[in-house]
Design a protein around this motif. Sequence first.
Motif, PDB file in Angstrom:
ATOM      1  N   TRP A   1       4.311  65.315  33.615  1.00  3.89           N
ATOM      2  CA  TRP A   1       5.173  66.118  32.671  1.00  3.89           C
ATOM      3  C   TRP A   1       6.337  65.122  32.350  1.00  3.89           C
TER       4      TRP A   1
ATOM      5  N   TYR B   1      -1.220  74.090  33.648  1.00  9.82           N
ATOM      6  CA  TYR B   1      -1.704  73.234  34.893  1.00  9.82           C
ATOM      7  C   TYR B   1      -1.607  71.921  34.419  1.00  9.82           C
TER       8      TYR B   1
ATOM      9  N   ASN C   1       4.185  76.221  35.241  1.00 12.13           N
ATOM     10  CA  ASN C   1       3.228  74.971  35.326  1.00 12.13           C
ATOM     11  C   ASN C   1       2.882  75.241  36.949  1.00 12.13           C
TER      12      ASN C   1
ATOM     13  N   ASN D   1      -3.626  64.528  31.455  1.00 11.83           N
ATOM     14  CA  ASN D   1      -2.834  65.456  31.044  1.00 11.83           C
ATOM     15  C   ASN D   1      -2.458  65.206  29.558  1.00 11.83           C
TER      16      ASN D   1
END
Length: 536
Positions: free
Chosen positions: A509, A505, A332, A311
């Motif tokens: 997070w 995507y 998201n 990510n």
Amino acid sequence: MKKSILPIVFVVFAFLFATISYKKDNEKNKAANPEVINPEVIPDDFNESRAFPFDSTLVQPFFVAYPELKKYQSDVKTLYRKHQYNYIWYDNNRINEVGNLLYIKLNNLDEEGIEAEVPYKDTLYSIFQNPEQVQNPNVDDELLLSSLYFFYAEKVFRGLDAKKIAQMGWYLPRKKQSYVNYLDSLLTNPSLLNKDERELFGQYYRLRELLKKYRQMNQKGEWRAIETDPKIKSFIPGDSSKTIGEIRQRLFQTEDIATDSKSAIYDAELATGILKFKKRNAYALDEVILPKHIAAMNVPLSERIKTIMVNMERCRWMCSCVYNAKELIFINIPEYQLTYFIDGKKALISEVVVGKAMNKTVVFNADMKYIVFSPYWNVPKSILYKEILPAIKKNRNYLAQHEMEWYGNSVRQRPGPKNSLGLVKFLFPNNNAIYLHDTPSKDLFKQEKRAFSHGCIRVAKPVELANLILRDDPKWTPEKIDAAMNRGVESWYPLKNKIPVYIGYFTAWVDDDGAIHFYDDVYKRDPSLASLLFKK
């Protein structure tokens, strides 16, 4: 009159004498030291490193000697043409601050979530460990630093090239940056090499901090799998078990609880930690502990670390300008969540339903331009042939029962409470035929995994979204919005201010409180990206 002239003559004479003396002294200095520059011609922005130009013909032989860096040859040539072939990485005959920072960054490339060998790392090391090389400009050393700067910029700032990420279904715009020009910013402010949210999407730096934390946990070697009894299907507050004690230890390790009391009883403190854990991992917020929750706690740290790194790579693809917009809607996909930002602050958060695996919601962006109240649903051809026509063959009253009608060669569903788009839709015209809309199937928002649509995005809070979008429009009040949604007659309203919509995507997070959230990789995209990033 003669007396008044004498002082003036004396001043002029003294000035001429001082000037002649200065020029003679300066010429003596220049003869003794040819590198002394006449201060009369030094520009205001003079950098002393410009006193050391080198022969431009030495660039080509360098890349013959260092073939692994040849891909950066064009950038290096552009860089030195801009700087008139003066040394860049030296000030006062020493490697400058940004050069030293670059060396540190290259030696710690793994901190940026990068698994890559730095070309000619031993040669680089020898430069910085040799006082003579650090203090004396050398063309090969200079060109090596410039080449490795472009290597670093490619790996850390740019990430994978646009063609590769498009093959993975990522169509969000990337910032166009000249790393030749960006070096000027770094030379002025070297600290930007540590953190520059104008260059990298801010989420990148949050993930970088958590990467460090998870690696530290991994190094301690205390992450042991929680043992479970297959006979026990769940735990609720008040239960007592050895497993409860291990769960408590795990939540302490992940900072979901502040202390580890070692208690094997499911108490209020543990319940608070369970709710925090579930929120971070997108589970329904209740106090019941199920096998799937323990399985998530048992995911190896090595896998979590890879997810963070994957990510971080996605953050490199994001334009840092995203959150500069006055208004912004960000969805998201793995989080099944929409966030509406106004002036950088979260004004609305809503659950969403996204496309199922066979009808993936596309990762892209566009500007919202219309709100459509009481919309028709024009059935896409794919759904018409795969679902509607077969249903009509089985039940000739199918269209009437579902408030549908033929419209030319297509089928559409009339406005109303049964309409698949609900009472309102939000259009941001795009080639993917994706938009936001209401839905009559409200129960789906209670599901933990919400990939049920044909690609469009269903919004749990459509009324709140419509009111927020139109809050400053004098033509609309909450009452008028409600009336338009329930009128049963389709009406389009063009927005005065277009709102950027970004569909992203991210399976990891970090929130505003510094807590990391992990989401289900609904479209199974992490493994393919990981295969490009990690060593075999």
